[in-house]
Write an enzyme that holds these catalytic residues in place. Structure first.
Site, PDB file in Angstrom:
ATOM      1  N   ASN A   9       0.550  -1.231   0.462  1.00 16.78           N
ATOM      2  CA  ASN A   9       0.160  -0.069  -0.033  1.00 16.78           C
ATOM      3  C   ASN A   9       0.419   0.951   0.184  1.00 16.78           C
ATOM      4  O   ASN A   9       1.730   1.658   1.428  1.00 16.78           O
ATOM      5  CB  ASN A   9      -1.029  -0.312   1.786  1.00 16.78           C
ATOM      6  CG  ASN A   9      -1.563   1.143   1.589  1.00 16.78           C
ATOM      7  OD1 ASN A   9      -1.589   2.130   0.685  1.00 16.78           O
ATOM      8  ND2 ASN A   9      -2.537   1.584   2.583  1.00 16.78           N
ATOM      9  N   TRP A  10       0.784   1.787  -1.173  1.00 12.54           N
ATOM     10  CA  TRP A  10       1.785   2.997  -1.033  1.00 12.54           C
ATOM     11  C   TRP A  10       1.549   4.291  -0.270  1.00 12.54           C
ATOM     12  O   TRP A  10       2.253   5.136  -0.411  1.00 12.54           O
ATOM     13  CB  TRP A  10       2.673   3.606  -2.899  1.00 12.54           C
ATOM     14  CG  TRP A  10       3.216   1.704  -3.510  1.00 12.54           C
ATOM     15  CD1 TRP A  10       3.597   1.283  -3.409  1.00 12.54           C
ATOM     16  CD2 TRP A  10       3.293   1.958  -4.767  1.00 12.54           C
ATOM     17  NE1 TRP A  10       4.162   0.337  -3.722  1.00 12.54           N
ATOM     18  CE2 TRP A  10       4.136   1.481  -5.192  1.00 12.54           C
ATOM     19  CE3 TRP A  10       3.654   2.835  -5.676  1.00 12.54           C
ATOM     20  CZ2 TRP A  10       4.705   0.765  -6.091  1.00 12.54           C
ATOM     21  CZ3 TRP A  10       4.422   2.810  -7.259  1.00 12.54           C
ATOM     22  CH2 TRP A  10       4.854   1.625  -7.030  1.00 12.54           C
ATOM     23  N   LYS A  11       0.269   4.210  -0.172  1.00  9.64           N
ATOM     24  CA  LYS A  11      -0.193   5.831  -0.147  1.00  9.64           C
ATOM     25  C   LYS A  11      -0.055   7.029  -0.596  1.00  9.64           C
ATOM     26  O   LYS A  11      -0.431   6.946  -1.414  1.00  9.64           O
ATOM     27  CB  LYS A  11      -0.001   5.654   1.832  1.00  9.64           C
ATOM     28  CG  LYS A  11      -0.487   4.657   2.512  1.00  9.64           C
ATOM     29  CD  LYS A  11      -0.251   4.423   4.009  1.00  9.64           C
ATOM     30  CE  LYS A  11      -0.046   2.939   4.840  1.00  9.64           C
ATOM     31  NZ  LYS A  11       0.057   3.121   6.130  1.00  9.64           N
ATOM     32  N   HIS A  94      -9.410   1.456   5.097  1.00 14.29           N
ATOM     33  CA  HIS A  94      -8.457   1.085   5.534  1.00 14.29           C
ATOM     34  C   HIS A  94      -8.380   2.375   6.839  1.00 14.29           C
ATOM     35  O   HIS A  94      -9.235   3.210   6.604  1.00 14.29           O
ATOM     36  CB  HIS A  94      -7.125   1.739   4.320  1.00 14.29           C
ATOM     37  CG  HIS A  94      -5.369   2.158   5.458  1.00 14.29           C
ATOM     38  ND1 HIS A  94      -5.340   2.696   6.135  1.00 14.29           N
ATOM     39  CD2 HIS A  94      -5.041   0.942   5.617  1.00 14.29           C
ATOM     40  CE1 HIS A  94      -4.303   2.688   6.265  1.00 14.29           C
ATOM     41  NE2 HIS A  94      -3.475   1.505   5.594  1.00 14.29           N
ATOM     42  N   GLU A  96      -6.863   5.123   7.993  1.00 17.66           N
ATOM     43  CA  GLU A  96      -6.406   6.154   7.018  1.00 17.66           C
ATOM     44  C   GLU A  96      -7.495   6.768   7.573  1.00 17.66           C
ATOM     45  O   GLU A  96      -8.536   7.553   7.260  1.00 17.66           O
ATOM     46  CB  GLU A  96      -5.327   6.694   6.830  1.00 17.66           C
ATOM     47  CG  GLU A  96      -3.835   5.749   7.491  1.00 17.66           C
ATOM     48  CD  GLU A  96      -2.909   5.638   6.690  1.00 17.66           C
ATOM     49  OE1 GLU A  96      -2.748   5.455   5.770  1.00 17.66           O
ATOM     50  OE2 GLU A  96      -1.972   4.904   7.995  1.00 17.66           O
ATOM     51  N   GLU A 166      -5.458  -5.255  10.398  1.00  9.75           N
ATOM     52  CA  GLU A 166      -4.726  -4.474  11.124  1.00  9.75           C
ATOM     53  C   GLU A 166      -4.832  -3.130  12.206  1.00  9.75           C
ATOM     54  O   GLU A 166      -5.350  -2.052  12.269  1.00  9.75           O
ATOM     55  CB  GLU A 166      -4.385  -3.004   9.561  1.00  9.75           C
ATOM     56  CG  GLU A 166      -3.960  -3.772   8.025  1.00  9.75           C
ATOM     57  CD  GLU A 166      -3.059  -2.404   7.353  1.00  9.75           C
ATOM     58  OE1 GLU A 166      -2.387  -3.103   7.225  1.00  9.75           O
ATOM     59  OE2 GLU A 166      -4.151  -1.521   6.446  1.00  9.75           O
ATOM     60  N   GLY A 172       2.404   2.232  10.992  1.00  6.18           N
ATOM     61  CA  GLY A 172       2.960   3.185  10.324  1.00  6.18           C
ATOM     62  C   GLY A 172       4.169   3.802  12.168  1.00  6.18           C
ATOM     63  O   GLY A 172       5.353   4.839  11.776  1.00  6.18           O
ATOM     64  N   SER A 212       3.506  -1.942  10.496  1.00  6.51           N
ATOM     65  CA  SER A 212       4.774  -2.223  10.075  1.00  6.51           C
ATOM     66  C   SER A 212       5.857  -3.692   9.739  1.00  6.51           C
ATOM     67  O   SER A 212       6.389  -4.076  10.514  1.00  6.51           O
ATOM     68  CB  SER A 212       5.132  -1.922  11.867  1.00  6.51           C
ATOM     69  OG  SER A 212       4.633  -0.662  12.470  1.00  6.51           O
TER      70      SER A 212
HETATM   71  P1  PGA Z   1       2.629   0.584   7.260  1.00  6.50           P
HETATM   72  O1  PGA Z   1       1.327   0.240   7.175  1.00  6.50           O
HETATM   73  O2  PGA Z   1       3.476  -2.175   7.431  1.00  6.50           O
HETATM   74  O3  PGA Z   1       3.510   1.440   7.358  1.00  6.50           O
HETATM   75  O4  PGA Z   1       2.619   0.152   9.375  1.00  6.50           O
HETATM   76  C1  PGA Z   1       0.595  -0.365   7.511  1.00  6.50           C
HETATM   77  C2  PGA Z   1      -0.227  -0.779   6.380  1.00  6.50           C
HETATM   78  O5  PGA Z   1      -1.748   0.925   6.796  1.00  6.50           O
HETATM   79  O6  PGA Z   1      -1.516  -0.970   6.040  1.00  6.50           O
END
Ligand code: PGA
Length: 249
Positions: A9-11, A94, A96, A166, A172, A212
């Protein structure tokens, strides 16, 4: 059938030149595992990414979409638009999106319905916050997120769904759920599915862990029986790290 999947997931990272460069790097990596590999660039890069990986063992997927067919939703992207640039899988829910864009279970249920009606496969994300875990409420939170967004569906719909657990506190942050915490939750998720839909749906469900995941911890997390892969954020932005995770199976 249950699969192993590693999805990046490049966000909101990588403009078009950076996306081109990362895809070139990814194409130079060697895959030694049986995991399906997916990358989720931002909307503006999807068509290029699809074209650039046409002949590679990489599926390009989207990070989000709107629930409506089309119309007056300024700034949004529909399922048909995704399909028209070669996309067959979309990430929904997600944390976010939930936290910053107020996507709640009711909105997500509509998005899931729209995606499935367009034959898009859904990677459905959910997970508890730190306060939920501290209060030992994490299973109840996860159960309600899954039930509210997915349990109106027929069993047959689940062949087009992948689940991604998640925990918000591990995204993150450098904090990872321990392999045991991930396994316990994935087992609980599979049991929740089994109670509602029976053994077949539960056994066949691919359940990813996200939060992470790095080359250093992927092998141990993926070794757990109910962890079928990962949704990778930060470590998906470097080709070598991403393929070290892909090859951790
Ligand atoms: P992260 O993100 O690996 O940077 O913790 C995972 C995600 O949000 O899918």
């Amino acid at each position: 059938m249950r699969k192993n999947i590693v999805a990046g997931n490049w966000k909101m990272n990588n403009d078009l030149p950076l996306s081109e460069a990362l895809i070139s790097d990814l194409k130079r990596q060697t895959k030694t595992s049986n995991a399906e590999v997916m990358i989720a660039p931002t909307f503006t890069n999807l068509w290029h990414a699809f074209e650039a990986t046409r002949h590679d063992d990489i599926e390009v997927i989207a990070q989000n979409m709107h629930f409506a067919e089309n119309g007056a939703y300024t700034g949004e992207v529909s399922a048909d638009m995704l399909k028209s640039v070669g996309i067959n899988t979309v990430i929904l829910g997600h944390s976010e999106r939930r936290a910053y864009f107020n996507e709640d279970d009711a909105i997500l249920a509509k998005k899931v319905d729209q995606a499935l009606s367009k034959d898009l496969r859904v990677i459905f994300c959910f997970g508890e916050e730190l306060a939920d875990r501290k209060a030992a409420n994490h299973e109840a939170v996860v159960e309600s997120q899954i039930k509210n967004a997915l349990f109106h569906l027929d069993a047959s719909a689940f062949k087009n769904i992948v689940l991604a657990y998640e925990p918000v506190w591990a995204i993150g942050t450098g904090e990872t759920a321990s392999p045991e915490q991930a396994q316990d939750m994935h087992k609980f998720i599979r049991k929740t599915l089994q109670d509602k839909y029976g053994n077949q749906v539960a056994d066949d469900m691919t359940i990813l862990y996200g939060g992470s995941v790095k080359p250093a911890n992927a092998k141990e997390i993926f070794s757990k029986p109910d962890v079928d892969g990962g949704l990778i954020g930060g470590a998906a932005l470097k080709a070598e790290d991403f393929y070290a995770i892909v090859n951790a199976f």
